[in-house]
Design an enzyme around this catalytic site. Structure first.
Site, PDB file in Angstrom:
ATOM      1  N   SER A 167      -6.015 -26.468  48.567  1.00  0.00           N
ATOM      2  CA  SER A 167      -5.094 -27.021  49.565  1.00  0.00           C
ATOM      3  C   SER A 167      -5.697 -26.987  50.958  1.00  0.00           C
ATOM      4  O   SER A 167      -6.482 -26.115  51.292  1.00  0.00           O
ATOM      5  CB  SER A 167      -3.768 -26.251  49.597  1.00  0.00           C
TER       6      SER A 167
ATOM      7  N   LYS B 276      -0.597 -23.860  42.698  1.00  0.00           N
ATOM      8  CA  LYS B 276      -0.790 -24.956  43.665  1.00  0.00           C
ATOM      9  C   LYS B 276       0.402 -25.919  43.619  1.00  0.00           C
ATOM     10  O   LYS B 276       0.859 -26.418  44.645  1.00  0.00           O
ATOM     11  CB  LYS B 276      -2.090 -25.706  43.356  1.00  0.00           C
TER      12      LYS B 276
END
Ligand code: 2AM
Length: 488
Positions: A134, A188
């Site tokens: 990310s 995630k």
């Protein structure tokens, strides 16, 4: 480069994220081989590596040359579109890989696909990691948050690289071994769900300040800038402040934010998060409200028609009458409402992670997850350190809301929060995220809910039985018979 197997790692898939992550790895001093199906992207990446400081990055043009240019045991990151392209890339590369080598999928992959590929890979002795990445383009280039899950041995092969490549915060690099199986992808995914929530809540704060408080873009830029120096300090608040400053270059007239079509795009991780919450019987109303808001934003034409229909029927917009509003107080209230709403949203995400961890036996460390989100990623925020501490104080914490520190903050902010949601409801400004968070709080903190009545109804029409508050056992009542008797 002759194929002297010089590179310490390889990366296949040189779209935006792949290119930037490869350059980041090279910049940290780890020689890297890169490959892409369309070879012009290899040249593009080589060109950038050259321009950005003669970085040790080596372009390869066939899967075979690529694989053979990497030192054994090989670790190869693939960053291609999730789904079939990952399978195709694995097929192309694994033909030349050897037992003990590792495939690391860095895409936003559905965790079960990762678990399936893990089984396939192990049949040929290959190790596998599913790694959440990310931070967007900039994070990939200068320090992302990394969420690798899967074969622990494979993680040990590359942890020294990941620790250098990840964003660095006061308590270490933003990477940790997440757990077995597809846990890295799952974490995630929930990160992205939380990100949906944060973005929705910020957009509601904007809506209330703009339409109930009459604030203009310059003021909004100032307010968000100020908020970014306090408890709300975070990447998303910071970029929001920036956004309000940008003028429209197309027309040279006004701010760009006012010219953007109000239809939100999405790629699916938010939807997966809500689906998983439902599967695991975890309430995640703020995240679900964010997803629903994106769906409804997509109905632009319908919404415009509906606005006309209700106007014709006499519905008056309340939003232009801001004279009665105490602006200063509203701004302070909205700040508090945003903060309290955010805590509820993170509580939901963390509970979802814990439920999945129990189901799969992943042993997720929630405090550690909060820590690796402190830098690099889109939801990075100062308050994640407080979440980390809450779970460190009590790893078995039932809900973030009842951590003593957060509990105190919720109580301090609830009056302001109720004023904001109340005002928005009164004025017809939709605040689905903030009100979902408030409802979550008000439901969770109440010792007695009207669920007794629902149980009575279920027992009435379906003989589903109920429990009593004053004695053990399960009960069934002939409700209609007793009611008839009571009527006469
Ligand atoms: P390309 O440049 O050859 O299209 C994002 O789309 C990335 O995924 C790109 O690097 C793209 O490669 C890659 N990609 C998409 N589908 C692929 C496939 N079937 N096989 C290999 N790479 C693929």
């Amino acid at each position: 480069m002759e194929s002297a197997a010089m590179s310490q790692i390889g990366l296949a898939g040189l779209a935006v994220m792949g290119q930037n992550l490869a350059l980041n790895i090279a910049e940290k001093g780890f020689p890297i081989s890169v490959y892409n199906r369309t070879t012009s992207k290899v040249d593009e990446t080589l060109d950038r590596a050259h321009r950005e400081g003669q970085l040790p990055l080596f372009g390869q043009y066939t899967p075979k040359d690529f694989v053979l240019s990497i030192k054994k045991p090989r670790s190869i990151i693939i960053l291609v579109k999730a789904g079939a392209p990952v399978d195709q890339t694995i097929a192309a590369l694994s033909a030349y890989m050897e037992p003990g080598d590792t495939i690391i999928d860095g895409g936003n992959e559905w965790y079960e696909n990762t678990e399936r590929r893990m089984v396939d890979a192990s049949a040929s002795g290959l190790l596998y990691l599913g790694m959440g990445v990310s931070g967007g383009e900039d994070g990939a280039r200068h320090g992302p948050s990394l969420m690798p899950g899967g074969a622990h041995r494979a993680y040990l092969n590359i942890h020294h690289i990941l620790e250098k490549v990840a964003a660095q915060v006061d308590d270490g690099p933003c990477v940790t071994y997440i757990g077995e199986g597809g846990s890295g992808n799952f974490v995630k995914m929930v990160h992205n769900g939380i990100e949906y929530g944060d973005m929705q809540l910020i957009s509601e704060a904007y809506d209330v300040l703009k339409n109930a408080g009459g604030l203009g873009n310059e003021e909004l830029a100032e307010i968000f800038g100020e908020w970014n120096r306090g408890e709300l300090e975070s990447f998303l608040i910071e970029i929001t402040s920036d956004i309000f400053r940008v003028e429209d270059e197309e027309t040279g007239n006004g701010h760009l934010v006012d010219k953007i079509l109000d239809k939100t795009g999405m790629k699916g991780t938010g939807k997966w998060t809500v689906q998983q919450a439902a599967e695991l019987s975890i309430a995640a109303p703020t995240i679900a409200a964010s997803l629903d808001s994106r769906y409804m934003s997509g109905l632009k034409e319908e919404r415009e028609e509906a606005a006309e229909i209700f106007k014709k029927e006499g519905l008056k917009e309340e939003i232009n009458n801001v004279s009665a509003v105490d602006k200063k107080r509203l701004i302070d209230d909205v700040r508090q409402a945003l903060y309290a709403s955010k805590i509820c949203s993170y509580a939901q995400g963390m509970n979802l992670l814990r439920a999945k961890s129990m189901e799969k036996g992943w042993g997720l460390n929630l405090g550690e997850l909060a820590r690796i989100w402190k830098g690099g990623c889109i939801i990075r925020a100062v308050f994640l350190d407080r979440i980390k501490q809450a779970y460190q104080r009590n790893p078995g914490l039932a809900n973030l809301l009842v951590d003593p520190e957060f509990a105190r903050e919720m109580v301090q902010r609830q009056a302001a929060w109720r004023r904001v949601v109340g005002l928005a409801i009164q004025k017809g400004i939709s605040v689905p995220g903030m009100s979902a968070s408030l409802q979550y709080f008000d439901t969770y903190r109440r010792g007695r809910l009207p669920a007794n009545l629902v149980q009575a109804q279920r027992d009435y029409f379906g003989a589903h039985t109920y429990e009593r508050i004053d004695r053990p056992g399960s009960y069934h009542t002939e409700w209609s018979k007793l009611a008839r008797k009571a009527r006469v």
